[in-house]
Design an enzyme around this catalytic site. Sequence first.
Site, PDB file in Angstrom:
ATOM      1  N   ILE A 177      11.609  12.574  -9.549  1.00 31.75           N
ATOM      2  CA  ILE A 177      12.740  13.496  -9.439  1.00 31.75           C
ATOM      3  C   ILE A 177      13.096  13.518  -7.963  1.00 31.75           C
ATOM      4  O   ILE A 177      12.238  13.719  -7.105  1.00 31.75           O
ATOM      5  CB  ILE A 177      12.396  14.899  -9.980  1.00 31.75           C
ATOM      6  CG1 ILE A 177      13.585  15.866  -9.797  1.00 31.75           C
ATOM      7  CG2 ILE A 177      11.142  15.470  -9.355  1.00 31.75           C
ATOM      8  CD1 ILE A 177      13.374  17.221 -10.469  1.00 31.75           C
ATOM      9  N   SER A 178      14.358  13.251  -7.638  1.00 24.58           N
ATOM     10  CA  SER A 178      14.767  13.068  -6.254  1.00 24.58           C
ATOM     11  C   SER A 178      14.591  14.331  -5.428  1.00 24.58           C
ATOM     12  O   SER A 178      14.612  15.464  -5.943  1.00 24.58           O
ATOM     13  CB  SER A 178      16.235  12.629  -6.191  1.00 24.58           C
ATOM     14  OG  SER A 178      16.413  11.354  -6.747  1.00 24.58           O
ATOM     15  N   GLN A 179      14.435  14.135  -4.133  1.00 25.57           N
ATOM     16  CA  GLN A 179      14.414  15.215  -3.155  1.00 25.57           C
ATOM     17  C   GLN A 179      15.644  16.105  -3.366  1.00 25.57           C
ATOM     18  O   GLN A 179      16.750  15.615  -3.588  1.00 25.57           O
ATOM     19  CB  GLN A 179      14.447  14.571  -1.769  1.00 25.57           C
ATOM     20  CG  GLN A 179      14.548  15.490  -0.593  1.00 25.57           C
ATOM     21  CD  GLN A 179      14.748  14.701   0.686  1.00 25.57           C
ATOM     22  OE1 GLN A 179      14.886  13.467   0.660  1.00 25.57           O
ATOM     23  NE2 GLN A 179      14.753  15.377   1.812  1.00 25.57           N
TER      24      GLN A 179
END
Length: 221
Positions: free
Chosen positions: A69-71
């Site tokens: 899950i992206s920053q």
Amino acid sequence: MGTGRRTLRIDLRRNRDRMVREQIEARGIHDTSVLRAMRAVPRHLFVEEALIPQAYEDHPLPLGHGQTISQPYVVAWMTWLLGVTPDMKVLEIGTGSGYQAAILAEMGARVYTVERIKSLLETAQRRLADLRYAQVRFKLDDGTLGWPEEAPFDRILVTAAGPVIPDPLVDQLADPGKMAIPVGPSKRGQTLMLLEKQNGRVTTRDMGGVMFVDLVGRHGW
């Protein structure tokens, strides 16, 4: 609700507000619709239970299957670059946890999201159904092929990086339209490209260095 659970909910809300204030606003994103969506969507529901204490920290988190899950800042930045507005038709390549799709849906977009890993897609479907984001549609497929049956799309957002911009995605972008996609010859680092289609002409802009998981498929790795 017990006192402990109530306290946890308050703490998570405070962490989410701090995430938006310190990680997103402080880096120059002031679009009210993006900030509102980032404050509204409970990011901690999109990670495994053991990772909930890290849900609002300034880094990506693992999802399994080699995916992340992206920053938070990257999610907000890519969304802001695309200029998403209500009722836009948005194609997302790489459903992952479903968090980016939830942000887009919270902003009023009609979201079409493609994922190649069945278990991730099914988990994301359940999460978004629980949160009542009914305007999100899902497809299990090779994301580099897009979703031709539903094209064209006002916006396309790609959450994995390949060596080139896939031609099918360019073809499925509306005119006018915008696409954000990480691209690069190295799997260890890429460039976020903002592609714009206007009056039949396609232009690209280098928005800076990023690092994403691999875009796997016929037009990817």
